[in-house]
Design a protein around this motif. Structure first.
Motif, PDB file in Angstrom:
ATOM      1  N   ARG A   1       0.817  -1.218   0.000  1.00 13.55           N
ATOM      2  CA  ARG A   1       0.000   0.000   0.000  1.00 13.55           C
ATOM      3  C   ARG A   1       0.848   1.264   0.000  1.00 13.55           C
ATOM      4  O   ARG A   1       0.410   2.301  -0.471  1.00 13.55           O
ATOM      5  CB  ARG A   1      -0.977  -0.058   1.180  1.00 13.55           C
ATOM      6  N   ARG A   2       2.039   1.147   0.534  1.00 15.93           N
ATOM      7  CA  ARG A   2       2.962   2.271   0.372  1.00 15.93           C
ATOM      8  C   ARG A   2       3.287   2.460  -1.107  1.00 15.93           C
ATOM      9  O   ARG A   2       3.294   3.586  -1.621  1.00 15.93           O
ATOM     10  CB  ARG A   2       4.247   2.031   1.172  1.00 15.93           C
ATOM     11  N   GLU A   3       3.553   1.362  -1.810  1.00 18.68           N
ATOM     12  CA  GLU A   3       3.859   1.449  -3.236  1.00 18.68           C
ATOM     13  C   GLU A   3       2.640   1.886  -4.049  1.00 18.68           C
ATOM     14  O   GLU A   3       2.746   2.710  -4.957  1.00 18.68           O
ATOM     15  CB  GLU A   3       4.348   0.087  -3.743  1.00 18.68           C
ATOM     16  N   ARG A   4       1.478   1.348  -3.716  1.00 20.19           N
ATOM     17  CA  ARG A   4       0.266   1.588  -4.516  1.00 20.19           C
ATOM     18  C   ARG A   4      -0.330   2.971  -4.293  1.00 20.19           C
ATOM     19  O   ARG A   4      -0.732   3.650  -5.243  1.00 20.19           O
ATOM     20  CB  ARG A   4      -0.765   0.507  -4.146  1.00 20.19           C
ATOM     21  N   PHE A   5      -0.382   3.417  -3.023  1.00 24.57           N
ATOM     22  CA  PHE A   5      -1.069   4.673  -2.710  1.00 24.57           C
ATOM     23  C   PHE A   5      -0.141   5.775  -2.205  1.00 24.57           C
ATOM     24  O   PHE A   5      -0.563   6.929  -2.099  1.00 24.57           O
ATOM     25  CB  PHE A   5      -2.153   4.430  -1.648  1.00 24.57           C
ATOM     26  N   GLY A   6       1.074   5.425  -1.846  1.00 23.37           N
ATOM     27  CA  GLY A   6       1.961   6.426  -1.259  1.00 23.37           C
ATOM     28  C   GLY A   6       1.747   6.632   0.224  1.00 23.37           C
ATOM     29  O   GLY A   6       2.301   7.572   0.801  1.00 23.37           O
ATOM     30  N   LEU A   7       0.963   5.762   0.871  1.00 22.67           N
ATOM     31  CA  LEU A   7       0.741   5.893   2.314  1.00 22.67           C
ATOM     32  C   LEU A   7       2.013   5.502   3.059  1.00 22.67           C
ATOM     33  O   LEU A   7       2.441   4.348   3.012  1.00 22.67           O
ATOM     34  CB  LEU A   7      -0.413   4.995   2.763  1.00 22.67           C
TER      35      LEU A   7
END
Length: 314
Positions: free
Chosen positions: A288-294
């Motif tokens: 989700r860090r990779e996908r959304f930048g969170l």
């Protein structure tokens, strides 16, 4: 945008004296980056809680690495010049470990109980943006002149303090397009809310938590922030449950929160819901860090033991 992951806990523990200091030290020892406090003087919003600046100053004095911050100050409760002075003081005393979160205010019963005028969202957001301009200028060391609708500041700087070594990070919580625009123009960190808080109610609609909803918010933020977007840190509240019974515990979560119209597989795809083994949650965090930048996730302090296990595995 693939910033390093960091984590904060928002305190829902009202502890006295040494117990509060020990609580802060345990959070630091667990590898958690930030201890956060909300800003309410009525228990009707989130229950009992400490006043932010004094409690955070004590926590910072008892720790060496832990950052402390507000999530978030209600702009209408304080004049922005006073906020800037308090923020700069705590940043100075903590050796640069204070992070200033600001919002437009939302809990109407609190306003009414204190005799504060609860104006429509548009006016509260306009006032917040004026305040952010003043606070940002003062924390940057500028002399501020602003003749706004809500605030008039003339030739004022923070010369009452020594020059800051860096300034506090500014966080703005945002759930709707107007607040995303304010955050895009002023924030270092954007606290992405599932939805705008309206009529004094913080709703919990599972559709607001699906990937498509977050994609839409990030698209609005990207458009409003323009050239600032690549440098923004994206943050959100997270739910973390370590379990060997993933489906069962997911169904229990759905029942507890009254979610209908979705199945467990949809919950497992929610960007801010993490349920499963330590290995599963670690993989979801990275994805989700990779996908959304969170890259900055916040949980209640009651979830500290689970969060500590996840951090230890990273």
């Amino acid at each position: 945008m693939t910033s390093k992951l960091r984590f904060g806990v928002i305190s829902e523990s009202v502890l006295a004296g040494p117990a509060w200091l020990d609580h802060a030290r345990r959070i630091e020892d667990d590898g958690i980056g930030v201890l956060l406090l909300r800003d309410h003087f009525s228990a009707g919003a989130y229950g009992q809680q400490l006043a932010p600046f004094s409690a955070l100053a004590a926590a910072a004095a008892a720790t060496a690495r832990l950052h402390v911050g507000t999530l978030v100050l209600a702009n209408d409760f304080r004049h922005p010049v006073l906020v800037a002075h308090e923020a700069a003081t705590l940043h100075h005393l903590s050796g640069g470990r204070f992070e200033l979160g600001l919002g437009a205010g939302w809990y109407r019963p609190e306003y009414e109980a204190a005799g504060l005028d609860f104006q429509p969202a548009r006016q509260r957001i306009d006032r917040l943006e004026e305040a952010l301009t003043i606070i940002g200028g003062l924390l940057e060391g500028a002399q501020v002149d602003q003749a706004g609708t809500a605030y008039q500041v003339t030739g004022l700087g923070l010369d009452v303090l020594p020059p800051l070594q860096g300034r506090p990070r500014l966080l703005v919580g945002a759930g709707g397009p107007r607040m995303l625009g304010v955050a895009g123009r002023h924030a270092d960190t954007v606290g992405l809310l599932p939805a705008p808080i309206k009529s004094g109610e913080d709703r919990d609609d599972p559709l607001d938590l699906l990937p498509a909803a977050l994609d839409q918010k990030i698209a609005v933020l990207r458009a409003r922030a323009g050239d600032r977007f690549p440098a923004l840190e994206l943050s959100a509240f997270a739910t973390i449950r370590i379990t060997s019974h993933r489906r069962q515990d997911t169904e229990a979560l759905m029942a507890r929160r009254g979610w209908g119209g979705i199945d467990v597989s949809a919950v497992w795809q929610m960007p801010t819901i993490f349920i499963g083994s330590v290995e599963q949650i670690r993989a979801d965090l990275q994805a989700r860090r990779e996908r959304f930048g969170l890259s900055y996730l916040v949980t209640p302090d009651r979830d500290r033991p689970a969060l500590a296990k996840i951090i230890a595995s990273l």
